[in-house]
Design a protein around this motif. Structure first.
Motif, PDB file in Angstrom:
ATOM      1  N   THR A 172       0.733  -1.326   0.032  1.00  0.00           N
ATOM      2  CA  THR A 172       0.112   0.075   0.008  1.00  0.00           C
ATOM      3  C   THR A 172       0.870   1.203  -0.066  1.00  0.00           C
ATOM      4  O   THR A 172       0.719   2.222  -0.817  1.00  0.00           O
ATOM      5  N   ILE A 173       1.793   1.203   0.878  1.00  0.00           N
ATOM      6  CA  ILE A 173       3.024   2.363   0.868  1.00  0.00           C
ATOM      7  C   ILE A 173       3.404   2.413  -0.536  1.00  0.00           C
ATOM      8  O   ILE A 173       3.766   3.559  -0.925  1.00  0.00           O
ATOM      9  N   LYS A 174       3.984   1.455  -1.120  1.00  0.00           N
ATOM     10  CA  LYS A 174       4.602   1.702  -2.459  1.00  0.00           C
ATOM     11  C   LYS A 174       3.514   2.022  -3.485  1.00  0.00           C
ATOM     12  O   LYS A 174       4.028   3.135  -4.034  1.00  0.00           O
ATOM     13  N   ARG A 175       2.413   1.638  -3.598  1.00  0.00           N
ATOM     14  CA  ARG A 175       1.549   2.254  -4.515  1.00  0.00           C
ATOM     15  C   ARG A 175       1.148   3.839  -4.090  1.00  0.00           C
ATOM     16  O   ARG A 175       1.222   4.740  -5.392  1.00  0.00           O
ATOM     17  N   GLU A 176       1.076   4.311  -3.051  1.00  0.00           N
ATOM     18  CA  GLU A 176       1.046   5.903  -2.688  1.00  0.00           C
ATOM     19  C   GLU A 176       2.127   6.472  -3.081  1.00  0.00           C
ATOM     20  O   GLU A 176       2.021   7.470  -4.010  1.00  0.00           O
ATOM     21  N   LEU A 177       3.280   6.091  -2.952  1.00  0.00           N
ATOM     22  CA  LEU A 177       4.526   6.622  -3.229  1.00  0.00           C
ATOM     23  C   LEU A 177       4.815   6.749  -4.908  1.00  0.00           C
ATOM     24  O   LEU A 177       5.395   7.545  -5.633  1.00  0.00           O
ATOM     25  N   ILE A 178       4.555   5.702  -5.479  1.00  0.00           N
ATOM     26  CA  ILE A 178       4.322   5.324  -7.156  1.00  0.00           C
ATOM     27  C   ILE A 178       3.633   6.643  -7.762  1.00  0.00           C
ATOM     28  O   ILE A 178       4.091   7.367  -8.616  1.00  0.00           O
ATOM     29  N   SER A 179       2.244   6.793  -7.324  1.00  0.00           N
ATOM     30  CA  SER A 179       1.660   7.851  -7.466  1.00  0.00           C
ATOM     31  C   SER A 179       2.230   9.096  -7.700  1.00  0.00           C
ATOM     32  O   SER A 179       2.148  10.204  -8.283  1.00  0.00           O
ATOM     33  N   LYS A 180       2.742   9.534  -6.323  1.00  0.00           N
ATOM     34  CA  LYS A 180       3.630  10.746  -6.151  1.00  0.00           C
ATOM     35  C   LYS A 180       4.663  10.904  -7.052  1.00  0.00           C
ATOM     36  O   LYS A 180       5.130  11.763  -7.383  1.00  0.00           O
ATOM     37  N   ALA A 181       5.464   9.780  -7.062  1.00  0.00           N
ATOM     38  CA  ALA A 181       6.812   9.863  -7.914  1.00  0.00           C
ATOM     39  C   ALA A 181       6.662  10.247  -9.189  1.00  0.00           C
ATOM     40  O   ALA A 181       7.279  10.800 -10.082  1.00  0.00           O
ATOM     41  N   THR A 182       5.333   9.669  -9.813  1.00  0.00           N
ATOM     42  CA  THR A 182       5.006   9.534 -11.190  1.00  0.00           C
ATOM     43  C   THR A 182       4.702  10.972 -11.603  1.00  0.00           C
ATOM     44  O   THR A 182       5.086  11.806 -12.617  1.00  0.00           O
ATOM     45  N   GLN A 183       3.889  11.656 -10.645  1.00  0.00           N
ATOM     46  CA  GLN A 183       3.499  12.874 -10.656  1.00  0.00           C
ATOM     47  C   GLN A 183       4.431  13.962 -10.548  1.00  0.00           C
ATOM     48  O   GLN A 183       4.883  14.970 -11.623  1.00  0.00           O
TER      49      GLN A 183
END
Length: 250
Positions: A172-183
């Protein structure tokens, strides 16, 4: 004759120089052509967030010596009850404590004889048993760590490690950070595009890079450049994730 040789070598040098310039121009032209044909921009995106560990593990062991195998086992069982009573007093339930198998092995001692040679002799047995603790009550773990030093002072057979603290729901933490890193990657791509008078198009490819969990301390070192790391020594953690994104440009 000497002037003729000079003229010949000068002409030869001129031909070689001209060929070299032509070759360089061709190579640079091909590279520029390939760059234009690629029509992509590759950027990295970064996301960081602070989290607190949600559970911890700890090991407490009892180790003792006995003149014979049975004595070592009996004494270890007695010391084990002391350790278990301590953990129960600290509030750990039976579900939070697991008992590992007993390990009994020959005790050896090394000495130097009168001739200066080292020799090893058998002298009884050592017995060791470990209790593994896993709990979500991190405050209880820390209190027990403080208190066990008193038990250790009274009972030399008791040994213990420092607790390890972990994050749950890493996916879950990874998915949250992937979204932010992609932005973040898209913003970086836009900044590059502005300076080159080009437009950023659709996302062509994306890959996750390092995923690093470090202590949330001012002087903590991140291991992201080396493939990521996982610090388990602290409750407060900083999680860092890097992605590599490729966009079309036009």
């Amino acid at each position: 004759m000497q002037n003729s040789n000079k003229t010949f070598y000068s002409a030869l040098f001129g031909v070689i120089l001209a060929l070299g310039l032509m070759a360089s121009s061709f190579i640079l032209g091909q590279q520029f052509k390939n760059l234009r044909q690629s029509g992509v921009i590759t950027v990295k995106g970064l996301a960081e967030a602070e989290y607190k560990a949600s559970y911890g593990t700890w090991t407490v062991s009892v180790e003792n010596w006995g003149a014979d195998y049975k004595t070592a086992m009996t004494e270890n069982a007695r010391q084990l009850e002391v350790a278990r009573a301590f953990l129960a007093k600290q509030g750990f339930s039976a579900q939070e404590v697991s008992l590992n198998p007993l390990d009994v092995y020959v005790h050896t001692e090394t000495y130097t004889d009168e001739k200066g040679k080292e020799k090893t002799v058998r002298n009884g047995y050592d017995a060791r048993r470990t209790l593994s603790i896993a709990s979500k009550d991190l405050a209880k773990l820390q209190r027990a760590l403080d208190e066990i030093n008193n038990l250790r002072a009274e009972n030399q057979a008791v040994n213990f490690s420092s607790p390890s603290y972990y994050l749950e729901n890493l996916e879950t933490i990874k998915r949250e950070l992937i979204s932010k890193a992609t932005q973040d990657a898209y913003v970086r791509a836009q900044e590059f595009a502005k300076t080159s008078n080009i437009n950023v198009g659709v996302l062509r490819s994306a890959s996750q890079g390092s995923f690093d969990i470090s202590a949330n301390l001012p002087d903590a070192e991140s291991q992201s450049d080396y493939g990521g790391g996982y610090d388990t020594s602290t409750i407060d953690k900083k999680v860092r994730l890097v992605v590599t994104i490729q966009y079309d440009i036009n």
